[in-house]
Design an enzyme around this catalytic site. Structure first.
Site, PDB file in Angstrom:
ATOM      1  N   ASN A  87     -19.437 -56.158  99.168  1.00 27.55           N
ATOM      2  CA  ASN A  87     -20.655 -56.937  98.421  1.00 27.55           C
ATOM      3  C   ASN A  87     -20.770 -58.170  98.053  1.00 27.55           C
ATOM      4  OD1 ASN A  87     -19.017 -55.640  96.729  1.00 27.55           O
ATOM      5  ND2 ASN A  87     -20.667 -55.958  94.974  1.00 27.55           N
ATOM      6  N   CYS A 142     -23.765 -56.533  89.681  1.00 28.30           N
ATOM      7  CA  CYS A 142     -22.970 -56.024  88.699  1.00 28.30           C
ATOM      8  C   CYS A 142     -22.422 -56.363  88.085  1.00 28.30           C
ATOM      9  CB  CYS A 142     -22.398 -54.655  89.488  1.00 28.30           C
ATOM     10  SG  CYS A 142     -23.524 -54.132  90.837  1.00 28.30           S
TER      11      CYS A 142
END
Ligand code: PLP
Length: 383
Positions: free
Chosen positions: A149, A323
């Site tokens: 990611n 995140c």
């Protein structure tokens, strides 16, 4: 404003919203209810499960709907490891998403598991040989993400899964970032478990799915009414499941021609950014990477400050994984790739959806140059 933070989340697509709307309003039933309103919801859920199964190349009964990628990863790691008949050893990598790393950490702290982190090279790739050396007779589960990611590196999952299988070890992959861009056929990948999340591909936040092959036992993480064949209790998110199925059907990035065009646009963008800022370095693998992610380090700057300068110029991007946003730590991914703490703090990630064109990206590169020069104290050439 141009939104280049699709790896963090995406807007809900209009077609997705329209597909889910009936299940939030007229057809709002609980799939467990024994009346026509409930039965209609149950049919919609079954249809969504079949569509997700088709996307992943598996049987509908192998799909469990979850609240997203984090829950799918938790259920895969904890659920498979705790139900497994053998061993107390896990194999993973240091560049996994926190949802995997923290689940592994939980098993180590609370259930006496051991873990081996397979190191990655400077491009973020796992070497099959190094992976093979980490496997043990008592290994319970291996988990390696399909695409990272932060840097976008794509792993040789089929080769890694095949190695795990030579020892009879089940293999999980986190495909949250790969979804929409890579082929997720679980047969071709050879994986036993795979996690996806809706909000990265045009469905809302709060819906995801976990594939688990055949009869591999899974210990539930959520206990309650026994929905999802006992694997995930809680009244099903019917509208979310319909949304995930619709977004999966609409995502075209995994088609070879679309992916090739996106990769060409990405490569042109990377070349333009590197031409603007000679000190910049692309992070991750030069070719084994997601078609629509490009992440750089800009030595001599601060990633967070570059972000602010970019936003002033109408470009929305990210300094690392959203995140982990708010955390003061340098990216654990970049540290694992061998970047120093100082350089890792200069990272900026650009990630976009299929609606962003090569021309859009070409227009962004000069803004990146200006923003980085501004932060590096070299001045903004626009004056
Ligand atoms: N795994 C990866 C690789 C991710 O990038 C993310 C979210 O960014 C997740 C898992 C978590 O997914 P969710 O936000 O749906 O919980």
């Amino acid at each position: 404003m141009i939104y280049l933070d699709a790896a963090a989340t995406s807007a809900v697509r209009r077609e997705v919203l329209e597909a889910m709307w009936p299940y939030l309003t007229g057809d709002f039933g609980n799939p467990s209810s024994h009346h026509t309103v409930g039965e209609s919801a149950a049919r919609a859920l079954a249809g969504a499960r079949a569509a997700v199964a088709q996307w992943l190349g598996c049987r509908p009964g192998e799909v469990t709907f979850t609240s997203g990628g984090t829950e799918a990863d938790n259920l895969a790691i904890k659920g498979i490891a705790l139900a497994a008949p053998r061993g107390r050893h896990l194999v993973t990598t240091p560049i996994e998403h926190e949802a995997v790393l923290a689940s592994v950490d939980y098993l180590v702290r609370q259930h006496g598991f051991e873990v081996t982190f397979v190191p990655v090279d400077a491009a973020g790739l796992v070497s099959p040989d190094v992976f093979a050396a980490a496997l043990r007779p008592d290994t319970t589960l291996a988990s390696v993400m399909l695409a990272n990611n932060e840097v976008g590196t794509v792993q040789p999952i089929a080769a890694l899964a095949a190695l795990a299988h030579t020892h009879g070890i089940p293999f999980h992959t986190d495909a949250v970032q790969a979804a929409g861009w890579l082929d997720l056929d679980v047969g071709a990948l050879g994986v036993d478990a795979l996690s996806v999340s809706g909000h990265k591909i045009g469905a809302p936040k709060g819906i995801g799915a976990l594939f688990v092959r055949g009869r591999i036992p899974v210990e539930p993480v959520l206990h309650g009414g026994g929905q999802e064949r006992g694997r995930r209790s809680g009244t099903e998110n019917v509208a979310g499941a319909v949304a995930l199925a619709t977004a999966a059907r609409l995502s075209t990035g995994a088609r070879p021609a679309v992916a090739a065009a996106a990769s060409r646009a990405r490569d042109a963008f990377v070349a333009a950014v590197l031409a603007e800022i000679p000190d910049a370095r692309l992070t991750g693998h030069p070719s084994e990477r997601l078609p629509a992610t490009a992440s750089f380090v800009f030595p001599g700057t601060n990633g967070e400050t570059v972000l602010l300068e970019l936003e002033r110029r109408g470009v929305v991007s990210s300094s690392g994984s959203a995140c982990a946003a708010g955390s003061e730590d340098a990216s654990h991914v970049l540290l694992a790739l061998g970047y120093s703490d100082d350089v890792a703090r200069t990272a900026v990630r650009f990630s976009w959806g299929a609606d962003v064109s090569a021309a859009d990206l070409a227009a962004v590169a000069p803004a990146v140059g200006d923003a980085v020069r501004e932060v590096a104290g070299l001045g903004d050439r626009r004056g």
